[in-house]
Structures are given as structure tokens and as C-alpha cells.
Design a protein around this motif. Structure first.
Motif, mmCIF file in Angstrom:
data_model
loop_
_atom_site.group_PDB
_atom_site.id
_atom_site.type_symbol
_atom_site.label_atom_id
_atom_site.label_comp_id
_atom_site.label_asym_id
_atom_site.label_seq_id
_atom_site.Cartn_x
_atom_site.Cartn_y
_atom_site.Cartn_z
ATOM 1 N N ASN A 43 0.595 -1.294 0.003
ATOM 2 C CA ASN A 43 -0.210 0.195 0.301
ATOM 3 C C ASN A 43 0.827 1.624 -0.211
ATOM 4 O OD1 ASN A 43 -1.555 2.175 1.567
ATOM 5 N ND2 ASN A 43 -2.870 1.318 1.100
ATOM 6 N N GLU A 45 0.467 4.375 -0.165
ATOM 7 C CA GLU A 45 -0.031 5.577 0.941
ATOM 8 C C GLU A 45 0.367 5.535 2.002
ATOM 9 O OE1 GLU A 45 -3.499 4.324 -0.877
ATOM 10 O OE2 GLU A 45 -1.976 4.983 -3.085
ATOM 11 N N LYS A 46 0.029 4.863 2.759
ATOM 12 C CA LYS A 46 1.008 4.062 4.068
ATOM 13 C C LYS A 46 1.763 3.274 4.256
ATOM 14 C CE LYS A 46 -4.340 2.879 5.415
ATOM 15 N NZ LYS A 46 -5.139 1.181 5.856
ATOM 16 N N TYR A 50 0.738 -5.761 3.310
ATOM 17 C CA TYR A 50 -0.400 -6.621 4.470
ATOM 18 C C TYR A 50 -0.362 -8.150 3.281
ATOM 19 C CZ TYR A 50 -1.514 -2.171 5.514
ATOM 20 O OH TYR A 50 -1.739 -0.744 6.578
ATOM 21 N N ASP A 289 -9.327 -3.036 -3.162
ATOM 22 C CA ASP A 289 -9.244 -2.186 -1.829
ATOM 23 C C ASP A 289 -9.444 -2.709 -0.758
ATOM 24 O OD1 ASP A 289 -9.542 0.383 -2.905
ATOM 25 O OD2 ASP A 289 -11.725 0.417 -3.315
ATOM 26 N N ARG A 292 -4.781 -4.171 -0.263
ATOM 27 C CA ARG A 292 -4.406 -3.471 0.185
ATOM 28 C C ARG A 292 -4.433 -2.672 1.420
ATOM 29 N NH1 ARG A 292 -0.978 -3.472 -4.100
ATOM 30 N NH2 ARG A 292 -1.457 -4.286 -6.076
ATOM 31 N N ARG A 294 -7.039 -0.948 2.548
ATOM 32 C CA ARG A 294 -7.910 0.173 2.289
ATOM 33 C C ARG A 294 -9.046 -0.186 3.098
ATOM 34 N NH1 ARG A 294 -6.794 0.849 -3.475
ATOM 35 N NH2 ARG A 294 -4.633 0.976 -3.534
ATOM 36 N N THR A 295 -9.719 -1.029 2.869
ATOM 37 C CA THR A 295 -11.071 -1.337 3.348
ATOM 38 C C THR A 295 -11.584 -1.588 4.795
ATOM 39 O OG1 THR A 295 -11.768 -1.815 1.558
ATOM 40 C CG2 THR A 295 -13.995 -2.216 3.168
ATOM 41 N N SER A 296 -11.720 -0.584 5.659
ATOM 42 C CA SER A 296 -11.379 -0.997 7.342
ATOM 43 C C SER A 296 -12.037 -2.427 8.023
ATOM 44 C CB SER A 296 -11.750 -0.175 8.414
ATOM 45 O OG SER A 296 -13.244 0.547 8.160
ATOM 46 N N ASN A 302 -6.164 -8.839 6.348
ATOM 47 C CA ASN A 302 -4.639 -8.361 6.151
ATOM 48 C C ASN A 302 -4.200 -8.480 7.651
ATOM 49 O OD1 ASN A 302 -7.125 -5.712 4.998
ATOM 50 N ND2 ASN A 302 -5.760 -7.677 3.815
ATOM 51 N N GLU A 304 -0.298 -6.994 8.779
ATOM 52 C CA GLU A 304 0.331 -5.726 8.586
ATOM 53 C C GLU A 304 1.499 -6.443 8.338
ATOM 54 O OE1 GLU A 304 -0.258 -2.328 10.038
ATOM 55 O OE2 GLU A 304 1.818 -1.214 8.763
#
Ligand code: PMP
Length: 306
Positions: A43, A45-46, A50, A289, A292, A294-296, A302, A304
Motif C-alpha cells: 500500500n 499511501e500507508k 499486507y 481495496d 491493499r 484500504r477497507t477497514s 490483512n 500487516e
């Protein structure tokens, strides 16, 4: 293959170039190995990597091993930690494929499963797309039939069984197709060469049941849950006829490597007008999403790498 990346081999982490087995190894001679094919997604952005559903992958790997009379001194959590250690060591900042394998490690002649030592290996590799044409794949119905559960366990990822997948895939590619759909011995659709299959008809999603010699796919399970919970779609697990899939509104394939592949043509017949359908398109977007991170709502899928 980058041989300087690291692998887990015979109980320790070594450079991939040093992770070598002998030519007399049972798993190599007889295909007596089980494996998992899983991904870790970057990911950007972060700035995080994952692992996607590693617990499910390792549960299936250990179950595959049980069918093959294999035992290793690791549980799901231990295996996940080994993957995290490897991924951290090689400091990946891109999508990765992971290949854990349990294999019969003794050397020598003798076809059997018992009284043989089992070993675990894991290697990783940078990985992008698996099916190049994944937005409009043209597939063929293979002349090869899917392995039957009473011949080679179809729900186990047994290395030897992938001869079946390789035959289907190569013949399809050489005939100009992107992928193959493989039938069971009774003529119903089983799956792709290394992916599960779905069709959409009149707003309902159909997929073969786990008793139709399919691999119990983790992407399959994920897609079913998302389609039901997020899109309110009905999912029916039942056998699918060869001709029924030709008149489906949409067909797509799912797999950890393949992700979600839109099938727009089967044996030169257009599916749903020959372009990716709306259900497939939405699932592809949603899946991307989720994997990666991006979907809480699906964060539990996921793990990490940190
Ligand atoms: N069927 C076969 C034969 C496969 O090799 C795979 C890939 N592992 C699949 C289906 C899809 O399974 P998954 O979604 O768990 O990767």
C-alpha cells in the motif's frame, strides 16, 4: 528469480540460492509436496505491506498436509511469523508472491506417504499480474478433465496434481486462449487451471460446490462474502453445465495469483456482449481495496508486515 532474496529452508532462513534439495528427494521424484500460493500487497499511501488472509492459506496448507500424511512443527501463527520475518528481511516495497511448501524430504526410491520426513520451505518473489488479459480473457473448455477426489485429492494443493493444471493451461495457451475451463469427469464445470469459476445469470451468482472437485479457494470464499454482504447478491453453489456457462451474463475466475479475471469469451462465443460485466467490475474494484488494506471493515483479512 532473485537468488539473493531469502528463503526458509530446513529449519532456517538462508539466501534463496542456497535453498537446494537433492535430486533423490521424494517430493521431487513423486510430487509428494503440498503448497500454498499467497500474496502480500504493497500500500503505497500507508507505506505498508499486507499479507492477504494468511491464516486461511496456512490452515488450508496444513489440511492439505494432513491428507498427505504430513506433519510439521508449526501452526498457522508460527507460519505467518516466518513469512513476516522473510518479508521484513528483504524489505519489500512492492507486491509479493509467497510459496510455502511442505514436502517429503527423505531421499530414495519407494512410492508411499508414510515413514518419510516432512520439511517446510518458503520463498518469496516480486509479483504483479498472473493472467495478462484479466479484463477480457478468452477461455476454452479443456479436453483435459479435472483430477477426481478419489484419484488425487482435488481440495488439497498437492504438487503432483498440478500436472493436470499445466496440461490444461499449456494446451489452452498454445491454441491461442488465455485460460482453460476444466470439466469434471461427469462433464460439469469444475474450475480454471488454477482458479475457481463463477457465472452470473439473471442477477444471481453461481459457482460449483466444494464437492465438484474444486480447490476450496480463499479468493472464492472472499468474493462470495463480499458479493453477499456488500452487494446483496444471491450466491448459489451448484453444478454448472458446459452449455449453461456459454449463455451466462458474466463469467469470472478467482485465485490468489489471478485475482479476479473477467472472462468475456468462451470458445469464440461472447459472454455478456463480449465486455466485462458490472458485477465483475465492482468485485474487482472492491477486492483491490480490501487486499491493499484500504477497507477497514475487512481489515481482519490483512496481516500487516511490521
Ligand atoms: N484452483 C486451483 C487448482 C488453484 O491452484 C487455485 C490457486 N490456489 C485456485 C483454485 C484458487 O484458490 P485461491 O483463491 O485460494 O488462490
Amino acid at each position: 528469480m532473485d537468488l539473493t532474496k531469502h528463503a526458509f529452508f530446513e529449519g532456517k532462513i538462508v539466501p534463496l540460492g542456497e535453498a537446494k534439495i537433492n535430486i533423490a528427494t521424494h517430493g521431487f521424484l513423486y510430487g509428494t509436496a503440498v503448497f500454498s500460493g499467497m500474496r502480500a500487497y504493497w500500500n503505497s499511501e500507508k507505506k505498508s505491506l499486507y499479507l492477504f488472509r494468511p491464516y486461511d492459506h496456512f490452515r488450508r496448507l496444513l489440511e492439505s498436509g494432513r491428507m498427505m500424511a504430513m506433519e510439521i512443527p508449526y501452526d498457522e501463527e508460527g507460519l505467518i511469523q516466518l513469512c513476516i520475518d522473510l518479508l521484513k528481511l528483504d524489505n519489500y516495497q512492492q507486491d509479493v508472491y509467497l510459496r510455502p511448501t511442505i514436502y517429503k524430504a527423505d531421499m530414495g526410491i519407494g512410492v508411499r506417504l508414510h515413514n518419510l520426513r516432512d520439511e517446510l520451505s518458503i520463498f518469496t518473489s516480486p509479483f504483479e499480474q498472473y493472467v495478462t488479459n484479466d479484463t477480457n480473457a478468452h477461455v476454452t473448455i479443456s479436453s483435459w478433465r479435472r483430477v477426481d477426489d478419489n484419484m488425487i485429492p482435488a481440495r488439497s494443493k498437492v504438487a503432483g496434481a498440478y500436472v493436470n493444471s499445466a496440461l490444461a493451461k499449456t494446451d489452452a495457451n498454445r491454441a491461442g486462449f488465455d485460460e482453460a475451463l476444466v470439466l469434471n469427469s461427469d462433464g460439469h464445470i469444475s474450475e480454471g487451471s488454477a482458479m475457481n469459476v463463477f457465472m452470473v445469470r439473471n442477477g444471481v451468482i453461481y459457482t460449483p460446490p466444494i464437492t465438484d472437485n474444486i480447490l476450496e479457494g480463499i479468493t472464492r470464499r472472499s468474493v462470495m462474502e463480499v458479493a453477499q454482504k456488500e452487494f446483496g447478491l444471491e450466491i448459489v453453489e451448484r453444478s454448472i453445465d458446459r452449455t449453461e456457462i456459454l449463455i451466462a451474463d458474466e463469467v469470472f475466475l478467482t485465485g490468489s495469483a489471478a485475482q479476479i479475471v473477467a472472462v468475456t469469451k468462451i470458445d469464440h462465443r461472447s459472454i455478456g456482449g463480449g465486455v466485462m460485466g458490472p458485477v465483475t467490475a465492482r468485485l474487482r474494484e472492491f477486492y483491490e481495496d480490501i487486499v491493499r488494506g484500504r477497507t477497514s471493515k475487512y481489515a481482519a483479512w490483512n496481516v500487516e508486515v511490521k
